[in-house]
Design a protein around this motif. Structure first.
Motif, PDB file in Angstrom:
ATOM      1  N   LEU A   1       0.826  -1.202   0.000  1.00 50.49           N
ATOM      2  CA  LEU A   1       0.000   0.000   0.000  1.00 50.49           C
ATOM      3  C   LEU A   1       0.866   1.260   0.000  1.00 50.49           C
ATOM      4  N   GLU A   2       1.980   1.234   0.732  1.00 43.12           N
ATOM      5  CA  GLU A   2       2.871   2.393   0.662  1.00 43.12           C
ATOM      6  C   GLU A   2       3.475   2.508  -0.734  1.00 43.12           C
ATOM      7  N   ALA A   3       3.863   1.388  -1.326  1.00 37.12           N
ATOM      8  CA  ALA A   3       4.416   1.424  -2.678  1.00 37.12           C
ATOM      9  C   ALA A   3       3.420   2.060  -3.650  1.00 37.12           C
ATOM     10  N   LEU A   4       2.171   1.658  -3.570  1.00 32.14           N
ATOM     11  CA  LEU A   4       1.138   2.190  -4.460  1.00 32.14           C
ATOM     12  C   LEU A   4       0.931   3.678  -4.236  1.00 32.14           C
ATOM     13  N   ASN A   5       0.895   4.088  -2.990  1.00 33.96           N
ATOM     14  CA  ASN A   5       0.703   5.501  -2.684  1.00 33.96           C
ATOM     15  C   ASN A   5       1.894   6.349  -3.125  1.00 33.96           C
TER      16      ASN A   5
ATOM     17  N   TRP B   1       7.255  -3.570  -2.179  1.00 29.47           N
ATOM     18  CA  TRP B   1       8.224  -2.893  -3.034  1.00 29.47           C
ATOM     19  C   TRP B   1       7.538  -2.297  -4.259  1.00 29.47           C
ATOM     20  N   ALA B   2       8.260  -1.375  -4.873  1.00 25.71           N
ATOM     21  CA  ALA B   2       7.850  -0.809  -6.152  1.00 25.71           C
ATOM     22  C   ALA B   2       9.004  -0.937  -7.128  1.00 25.71           C
ATOM     23  N   SER B   3       8.684  -1.438  -8.322  1.00 25.64           N
ATOM     24  CA  SER B   3       9.627  -1.431  -9.430  1.00 25.64           C
ATOM     25  C   SER B   3       9.052  -0.443 -10.439  1.00 25.64           C
ATOM     26  N   ALA B   4       9.541   0.797 -10.365  1.00 24.64           N
ATOM     27  CA  ALA B   4       8.802   1.916 -10.936  1.00 24.64           C
ATOM     28  C   ALA B   4       9.317   2.414 -12.273  1.00 24.64           C
TER      29      ALA B   4
ATOM     30  N   ASP C   1      -1.025  -2.854  -9.364  1.00 18.47           N
ATOM     31  CA  ASP C   1      -1.143  -3.490  -8.048  1.00 18.47           C
ATOM     32  C   ASP C   1      -1.161  -4.999  -8.271  1.00 18.47           C
ATOM     33  N   ASP C   2      -0.095  -5.677  -7.850  1.00 15.74           N
ATOM     34  CA  ASP C   2       0.091  -7.089  -8.211  1.00 15.74           C
ATOM     35  C   ASP C   2       0.386  -7.953  -6.987  1.00 15.74           C
ATOM     36  N   VAL C   3      -0.396  -7.786  -5.935  1.00 14.70           N
ATOM     37  CA  VAL C   3      -0.082  -8.461  -4.675  1.00 14.70           C
ATOM     38  C   VAL C   3      -0.548  -9.918  -4.618  1.00 14.70           C
ATOM     39  N   TYR C   4      -1.394 -10.346  -5.570  1.00 17.39           N
ATOM     40  CA  TYR C   4      -1.944 -11.701  -5.501  1.00 17.39           C
ATOM     41  C   TYR C   4      -1.344 -12.653  -6.536  1.00 17.39           C
ATOM     42  N   ALA C   5      -0.393 -12.196  -7.324  1.00 17.12           N
ATOM     43  CA  ALA C   5       0.067 -12.980  -8.471  1.00 17.12           C
ATOM     44  C   ALA C   5       0.692 -14.317  -8.079  1.00 17.12           C
ATOM     45  N   GLU C   6       1.282 -14.402  -6.889  1.00 18.09           N
ATOM     46  CA  GLU C   6       1.890 -15.671  -6.459  1.00 18.09           C
ATOM     47  C   GLU C   6       0.837 -16.711  -6.099  1.00 18.09           C
ATOM     48  N   LEU C   7      -0.421 -16.304  -5.973  1.00 16.44           N
ATOM     49  CA  LEU C   7      -1.479 -17.203  -5.506  1.00 16.44           C
ATOM     50  C   LEU C   7      -2.274 -17.777  -6.669  1.00 16.44           C
ATOM     51  N   TYR C   8      -1.588 -18.177  -7.726  1.00 17.59           N
ATOM     52  CA  TYR C   8      -2.254 -18.738  -8.905  1.00 17.59           C
ATOM     53  C   TYR C   8      -2.517 -20.224  -8.708  1.00 17.59           C
TER      54      TYR C   8
ATOM     55  N   LEU D   1       6.936   2.761 -18.357  1.00 15.74           N
ATOM     56  CA  LEU D   1       5.727   3.442 -17.897  1.00 15.74           C
ATOM     57  C   LEU D   1       4.934   2.653 -16.859  1.00 15.74           C
ATOM     58  N   VAL D   2       5.302   1.395 -16.627  1.00 18.80           N
ATOM     59  CA  VAL D   2       4.576   0.580 -15.654  1.00 18.80           C
ATOM     60  C   VAL D   2       5.296   0.621 -14.311  1.00 18.80           C
ATOM     61  N   LEU D   3       4.592   1.063 -13.290  1.00 16.98           N
ATOM     62  CA  LEU D   3       5.102   1.092 -11.922  1.00 16.98           C
ATOM     63  C   LEU D   3       4.516  -0.123 -11.213  1.00 16.98           C
ATOM     64  N   HIS D   4       5.300  -1.170 -11.109  1.00 15.60           N
ATOM     65  CA  HIS D   4       4.818  -2.456 -10.602  1.00 15.60           C
ATOM     66  C   HIS D   4       5.002  -2.518  -9.092  1.00 15.60           C
ATOM     67  N   CYS D   5       3.914  -2.818  -8.377  1.00 13.20           N
ATOM     68  CA  CYS D   5       3.935  -2.833  -6.910  1.00 13.20           C
ATOM     69  C   CYS D   5       3.462  -4.193  -6.390  1.00 13.20           C
ATOM     70  N   SER D   6       4.170  -4.691  -5.386  1.00 11.04           N
ATOM     71  CA  SER D   6       3.771  -5.964  -4.793  1.00 11.04           C
ATOM     72  C   SER D   6       4.292  -6.026  -3.361  1.00 11.04           C
ATOM     73  N   SER D   7       4.089  -7.174  -2.719  1.00 12.89           N
ATOM     74  CA  SER D   7       4.555  -7.337  -1.339  1.00 12.89           C
ATOM     75  C   SER D   7       4.585  -8.817  -0.987  1.00 12.89           C
ATOM     76  N   PHE D   8       5.102  -9.098   0.212  1.00 10.99           N
ATOM     77  CA  PHE D   8       5.104 -10.461   0.746  1.00 10.99           C
ATOM     78  C   PHE D   8       3.946 -10.689   1.718  1.00 10.99           C
ATOM     79  N   SER D   9       3.101  -9.679   1.903  1.00  9.19           N
ATOM     80  CA  SER D   9       2.058  -9.770   2.923  1.00  9.19           C
ATOM     81  C   SER D   9       1.009 -10.829   2.622  1.00  9.19           C
ATOM     82  N   LYS D  10       0.675 -11.040   1.340  1.00  9.14           N
ATOM     83  CA  LYS D  10      -0.370 -11.992   0.980  1.00  9.14           C
ATOM     84  C   LYS D  10       0.179 -13.379   0.659  1.00  9.14           C
TER      85      LYS D  10
END
Length: 472
Positions: free
Chosen positions: A181-185, A326-329, A283-290, A307-316
């Motif tokens: 959420l901080e990465a997205l903000n 993190w953000a890969s911006a 916002d890509d926080v669920y991608a590992e849950l395929y 142009l893509v600011l990719h954001c994810s986390s280990f929380s989910k």
């Protein structure tokens, strides 16, 4: 319908009509591939999908068998693309969102409305060992090295995971944050100014609406399909008509729908935005849950313009409560790092080092395989129970990952009233209006199947179905 989906649909029909019975062995992958004229990979994907729906079970060194347990029918699938009001609009959603979420924050409440999966699904004891070791052996200078972008060791591990998926993201582009959420903000503040308009899906994650409201931005809601994500034609029209400054989208297992944009559509999305020089906050926080054979690539995989600011986390996926994202911006990485420097400055150093060490030791993928299998089985059971306990006219999504179902109730049902009545009985739900700038989706619920399915949760879902039936 893709080939593996068509194959899965044919097999599911055979199970439903009794041609294949409980305990029957499915034809071998080789035989099915030969008879259908498809590859072994296609057959495996079909079998994985059937397993995710709870219709078949794999047995070690034996193959796939029709599952037992008295299968119920899941509700019909939600297939209609949303139709939000056109044009930018100011936001006033936070108070309602806070009221609903705060009312559900109790361990005693059945957490169908929660935004998080069960913490019992994660290796927290094992992570605690890594945390203790990282804190005990912490070099004092590590508290100032890489202060804002984050631990070099962790950024390297994140970059390696990108590389494993075919994305050559340099570690220098990654900024470690206090959760996604901080990465997205940070990304949002890096590419917008107060008064700007931002494209979002309809429905969209309520935290996106709250972020826009807090920053004085306006939302442009774009029609979104519950299976394949945002409507690209409608998106193109919205860009031409309203000249937004950015997009905030979830292309993989979108919250709340669970939608997954096909690879070709993600590519077309990135190409459309590139033509307009329009940044995409992904916002890509669920991608590992395929639940399928491979992790779906993010939209960032098709980005050649930065142009893509990719954001994810280990929380989910690994470490809820550690708040490591993190953000890969892309071309905006330096701006995001500066935003971080002037707001929260740094992210917990011991937590970063603990996760870096855990990732390096190779336990993450083993944990993920077990987590995905658990969520897939819980989705199938949960969806079948919704079909059994909820009244006729109920529809629901069938996500290929994540842990949310989007449930469309009969038109006359008021989801906010269902939320109130359910909470009185110790059950939380997430009502549809909190996912909309205009409080639309009045007859929809987001339900979380990421917690253990037991007698208590089944009774709660039965009670919820009865409340919906009484309101129908």
């Amino acid at each position: 319908m893709k080939r593996y989906e068509a194959l899965a649909s044919d097999i599911e029909a055979s199970i439903r009509n009794g041609t294949l019975k409980t305990g029957d062995r499915l034809p071998s992958v080789r035989h099915t591939g030969s008879s259908r004229g498809v590859s072994a990979s296609t057959v495996f994907q079909a079998y994985y999908l059937l397993e995710a729906r709870g219709l078949v079970r794999a047995r070690d060194r034996s193959g796939y068998y029709v599952a037992g347990g008295g299968l119920r029918d899941a509700p019909p699938e939600t297939t209609l693309t949303s139709r939000p009001a056109e044009g930018p609009r100011a936001l006033d959603v936070s108070d309602q969102v806070f009221d609903i979420l705060e009312a559900s924050m109790s361990r005693q409440v059945v957490p169908f409305g929660s935004a998080f999966p069960s913490p019992l699904l994660f290796p927290l004891a094992r992570l605690g060992q890594f945390m203790a070791a990282s804190a005990k052996s912490l070099d004092p200078w590590r508290t100032v090295d890489d202060l804002t972008p984050g631990s070099a060791a962790l950024r390297r591990q994140i970059a390696l995971r990108y590389l494993a998926d075919g994305l050559p993201v340099p570690a220098e582009e990654i900024v470690v944050t206090n959760g996604a959420l901080e990465a997205l903000n940070l990304c949002l503040s890096a590419v917008t100014r107060p008064g700007d308009a931002v494209i979002v899906e309809s429905p969209t994650f309520y935290a996106a609406l709250q972020a826009l409201e807090r920053m004085g931005l306006r939302a442009i809601e774009v029609p979104t399909h519950p299976g394949e994500g945002i409507d690209l034609d409608a998106l193109a029209q919205a860009i031409a008509a309203h000249q937004p400054t950015a997009c905030w989208l979830m292309t993989t297992f979108q919250n709340p729908l669970g939608s997954l944009m096909p690879d070709a559509k993600k590519k077309a999305l990135v190409e459309l935005l590139a033509r307009h020089e329009l940044p995409l906050i992904e916002d890509d926080v669920y991608a590992e849950l395929y639940f399928g054979e491979r992790r779906p690539p993010p939209a960032k995989a098709f980005d050649t313009q930065g142009l893509v600011l990719h954001c994810s986390s280990f929380s989910k996926s690994l470490a809820p409560g550690y708040r490591i994202g993190w953000a890969s911006a892309g071309r905006f990485a330096r701006k995001v790092a500066r935003q971080k420097l002037t707001t929260t400055l740094s992210t917990s150093v011991p937590a970063q080092l603990a996760l870096a060490d855990y990732l390096e030791k190779g336990g993450f993928d083993k944990h993920l395989r077990k987590l995905r299998q658990t969520l897939a089985m819980q989705q199938a059971t949960f969806a079948q129970a919704v079909g059994h306990y909820f009244p006729a006219g109920t529809r629901a999504t069938r996500p290929l990952g994540g842990y949310f179902l989007w449930v469309e109730l009969p038109p006359q049902v008021n989801a906010l009233e269902i939320h109130r009545l359910a909470l009185e009985r110790g059950i939380s739900v997430a009502p549809g209006p909190i996912f909309s700038a205009t409080r639309a989706f009045a007859n929809c619920l987001r339900l979380n199947y990421g917690h253990a399915w037991d007698t208590h949760s089944e009774q709660a879902l039965q009670t919820l179905g009865r409340l919906v039936a009484e309101a129908s």
